[in-house]
Design a protein around this motif. Structure first.
Motif, PDB file in Angstrom:
ATOM      1  N   ILE A   1      36.753  66.752  47.918  1.00 24.77           N
ATOM      2  CA  ILE A   1      36.717  65.325  47.629  1.00 24.77           C
ATOM      3  C   ILE A   1      37.366  65.171  46.254  1.00 24.77           C
ATOM      4  O   ILE A   1      36.860  65.677  45.258  1.00 24.77           O
ATOM      5  N   LEU A   2      38.507  64.489  46.220  1.00 24.35           N
ATOM      6  CA  LEU A   2      39.319  64.394  45.015  1.00 24.35           C
ATOM      7  C   LEU A   2      39.616  62.942  44.687  1.00 24.35           C
ATOM      8  O   LEU A   2      39.983  62.173  45.575  1.00 24.35           O
ATOM      9  N   VAL A   3      39.454  62.585  43.429  1.00 32.18           N
ATOM     10  CA  VAL A   3      39.864  61.278  42.921  1.00 32.18           C
ATOM     11  C   VAL A   3      40.670  61.515  41.652  1.00 32.18           C
ATOM     12  O   VAL A   3      40.423  62.475  40.924  1.00 32.18           O
ATOM     13  N   SER A   4      41.647  60.643  41.397  1.00 28.23           N
ATOM     14  CA  SER A   4      42.459  60.812  40.190  1.00 28.23           C
ATOM     15  C   SER A   4      43.013  59.479  39.722  1.00 28.23           C
ATOM     16  O   SER A   4      43.081  58.512  40.483  1.00 28.23           O
ATOM     17  N   ALA A   5      43.393  59.438  38.467  1.00 28.21           N
ATOM     18  CA  ALA A   5      44.005  58.257  37.857  1.00 28.21           C
ATOM     19  C   ALA A   5      44.903  58.734  36.722  1.00 28.21           C
ATOM     20  O   ALA A   5      44.729  59.837  36.199  1.00 28.21           O
ATOM     21  N   ASP A   6      45.841  57.876  36.351  1.00 24.85           N
ATOM     22  CA  ASP A   6      46.775  58.223  35.288  1.00 24.85           C
ATOM     23  C   ASP A   6      46.416  57.522  33.989  1.00 24.85           C
ATOM     24  O   ASP A   6      45.956  56.380  33.992  1.00 24.85           O
ATOM     25  N   VAL A   7      46.641  58.230  32.887  1.00 23.53           N
ATOM     26  CA  VAL A   7      46.446  57.707  31.547  1.00 23.53           C
ATOM     27  C   VAL A   7      47.820  57.668  30.892  1.00 23.53           C
ATOM     28  O   VAL A   7      48.526  58.678  30.866  1.00 23.53           O
ATOM     29  N   PHE A   8      48.188  56.505  30.371  1.00 22.79           N
ATOM     30  CA  PHE A   8      49.471  56.365  29.692  1.00 22.79           C
ATOM     31  C   PHE A   8      49.244  56.492  28.196  1.00 22.79           C
ATOM     32  O   PHE A   8      48.410  55.792  27.617  1.00 22.79           O
ATOM     33  N   ALA A   9      49.975  57.399  27.575  1.00 22.05           N
ATOM     34  CA  ALA A   9      49.762  57.732  26.172  1.00 22.05           C
ATOM     35  C   ALA A   9      50.420  56.713  25.256  1.00 22.05           C
ATOM     36  O   ALA A   9      51.474  56.182  25.547  1.00 22.05           O
ATOM     37  N   GLY A  10      49.775  56.477  24.139  1.00 22.08           N
ATOM     38  CA  GLY A  10      50.347  55.669  23.071  1.00 22.08           C
ATOM     39  C   GLY A  10      50.632  56.575  21.895  1.00 22.08           C
ATOM     40  O   GLY A  10      50.644  57.796  22.016  1.00 22.08           O
ATOM     41  N   ASP A  11      50.845  55.983  20.758  1.00 21.62           N
ATOM     42  CA  ASP A  11      51.109  56.776  19.552  1.00 21.62           C
ATOM     43  C   ASP A  11      49.843  57.338  18.931  1.00 21.62           C
ATOM     44  O   ASP A  11      49.883  58.276  18.168  1.00 21.62           O
ATOM     45  N   ASP A  12      48.711  56.768  19.284  1.00 18.59           N
ATOM     46  CA  ASP A  12      47.442  57.129  18.656  1.00 18.59           C
ATOM     47  C   ASP A  12      46.622  58.024  19.591  1.00 18.59           C
ATOM     48  O   ASP A  12      46.224  57.591  20.677  1.00 18.59           O
ATOM     49  N   PRO A  13      46.340  59.281  19.211  1.00 17.60           N
ATOM     50  CA  PRO A  13      45.551  60.173  20.064  1.00 17.60           C
ATOM     51  C   PRO A  13      44.158  59.637  20.379  1.00 17.60           C
ATOM     52  O   PRO A  13      43.602  59.945  21.429  1.00 17.60           O
ATOM     53  N   SER A  14      43.581  58.830  19.487  1.00 15.97           N
ATOM     54  CA  SER A  14      42.248  58.282  19.758  1.00 15.97           C
ATOM     55  C   SER A  14      42.294  57.303  20.927  1.00 15.97           C
ATOM     56  O   SER A  14      41.320  57.164  21.659  1.00 15.97           O
ATOM     57  N   VAL A  15      43.430  56.634  21.124  1.00 10.82           N
ATOM     58  CA  VAL A  15      43.585  55.732  22.267  1.00 10.82           C
ATOM     59  C   VAL A  15      43.583  56.534  23.560  1.00 10.82           C
ATOM     60  O   VAL A  15      42.954  56.145  24.545  1.00 10.82           O
ATOM     61  N   ILE A  16      44.257  57.659  23.546  1.00 10.09           N
ATOM     62  CA  ILE A  16      44.300  58.521  24.734  1.00 10.09           C
ATOM     63  C   ILE A  16      42.897  58.995  25.086  1.00 10.09           C
ATOM     64  O   ILE A  16      42.479  58.952  26.238  1.00 10.09           O
ATOM     65  N   GLU A  17      42.144  59.434  24.086  1.00  9.35           N
ATOM     66  CA  GLU A  17      40.791  59.939  24.331  1.00  9.35           C
ATOM     67  C   GLU A  17      39.841  58.837  24.793  1.00  9.35           C
ATOM     68  O   GLU A  17      39.005  59.062  25.669  1.00  9.35           O
ATOM     69  N   SER A  18      39.961  57.642  24.227  1.00 10.36           N
ATOM     70  CA  SER A  18      39.077  56.562  24.660  1.00 10.36           C
ATOM     71  C   SER A  18      39.426  56.127  26.083  1.00 10.36           C
ATOM     72  O   SER A  18      38.536  55.830  26.884  1.00 10.36           O
ATOM     73  N   GLU A  19      40.715  56.120  26.406  1.00  7.06           N
ATOM     74  CA  GLU A  19      41.133  55.783  27.769  1.00  7.06           C
ATOM     75  C   GLU A  19      40.666  56.871  28.746  1.00  7.06           C
ATOM     76  O   GLU A  19      40.234  56.577  29.857  1.00  7.06           O
ATOM     77  N   ARG A  20      40.737  58.108  28.305  1.00  5.34           N
ATOM     78  CA  ARG A  20      40.262  59.212  29.151  1.00  5.34           C
ATOM     79  C   ARG A  20      38.765  59.078  29.423  1.00  5.34           C
ATOM     80  O   ARG A  20      38.303  59.253  30.554  1.00  5.34           O
ATOM     81  N   ALA A  21      37.987  58.752  28.395  1.00  6.46           N
ATOM     82  CA  ALA A  21      36.538  58.599  28.567  1.00  6.46           C
ATOM     83  C   ALA A  21      36.226  57.445  29.526  1.00  6.46           C
ATOM     84  O   ALA A  21      35.359  57.567  30.390  1.00  6.46           O
TER      85      ALA A  21
END
Length: 166
Positions: free
Chosen positions: A124-144
């Protein structure tokens, strides 16, 4: 010509079984089962999936009561196994920097009754994409944020497998 194609497509779908999805005998849970237990490992990802599945399970009145009792003919244990969360770069800019990541959550369900395997749902697999910005904290908050959404999506997919009869 358009009508022939439409008719052909309708016949194709009816012959492949596509229309049967989610219309099984109602559940893979054997009749007479009165209680169930959700079991998994101790990692944070495993426990998060277990909690999401338990919350959706308890909302459904057609499923047995969640209770940790001694294995018997009226009790089942549903194990979440091979839980895996991956976060991988999938898109890069001209300089070779990652600009898109894929977050995936997968696991296997196995159902036991009286310590015997009676059913399993692999992959059973689910997935989604995260689009990166210039700020690594944005990537981590979007990942969470996406992790929580995917855990809920996975639990819904797992419950659908249990209830569909397939």
């Amino acid at each position: 010509m358009r009508r022939i194609f439409t008719l052909f497509f309708a016949l194709l779908l009816s012959s492949c079984g596509y229309h049967l999805v989610g219309q099984g005998d109602g559940s893979v849970i054997p009749s007479g089962v009165q209680s169930a237990w959700l079991e998994t490992g101790s990692t944070a990802q495993e426990q998060a999936l277990r909690l999401e599945l338990a919350a959706l399970w308890q909302e459904n009145e057609h499923l047995p009561v969640l209770d940790d009792v001694k294995p018997s003919q009226t009790h089942i244990t549903v194990r979440l196994e091979q839980v895996r969360e991956t976060f991988s770069p999938i898109g890069f800019d001209a300089a070779g920097l990652a600009v898109q990541y894929r977050l995936s959550i997968s696991a296997t369900l196995r159902m036991y009754q009286d310590n015997s395997l009676i059913w399993q749902a692999r992959g059973i697999l689910v997935s989604a994409d995260v689009f990166a910005g210039d700020d690594p904290s944005v990537i981590e908050s979007e990942r969470a944020r996406l992790t929580k959404q995917l855990q809920t999506s996975w639990a819904r997919a797992a419950l659908a497998r249990l209830q569909s009869g397939f």
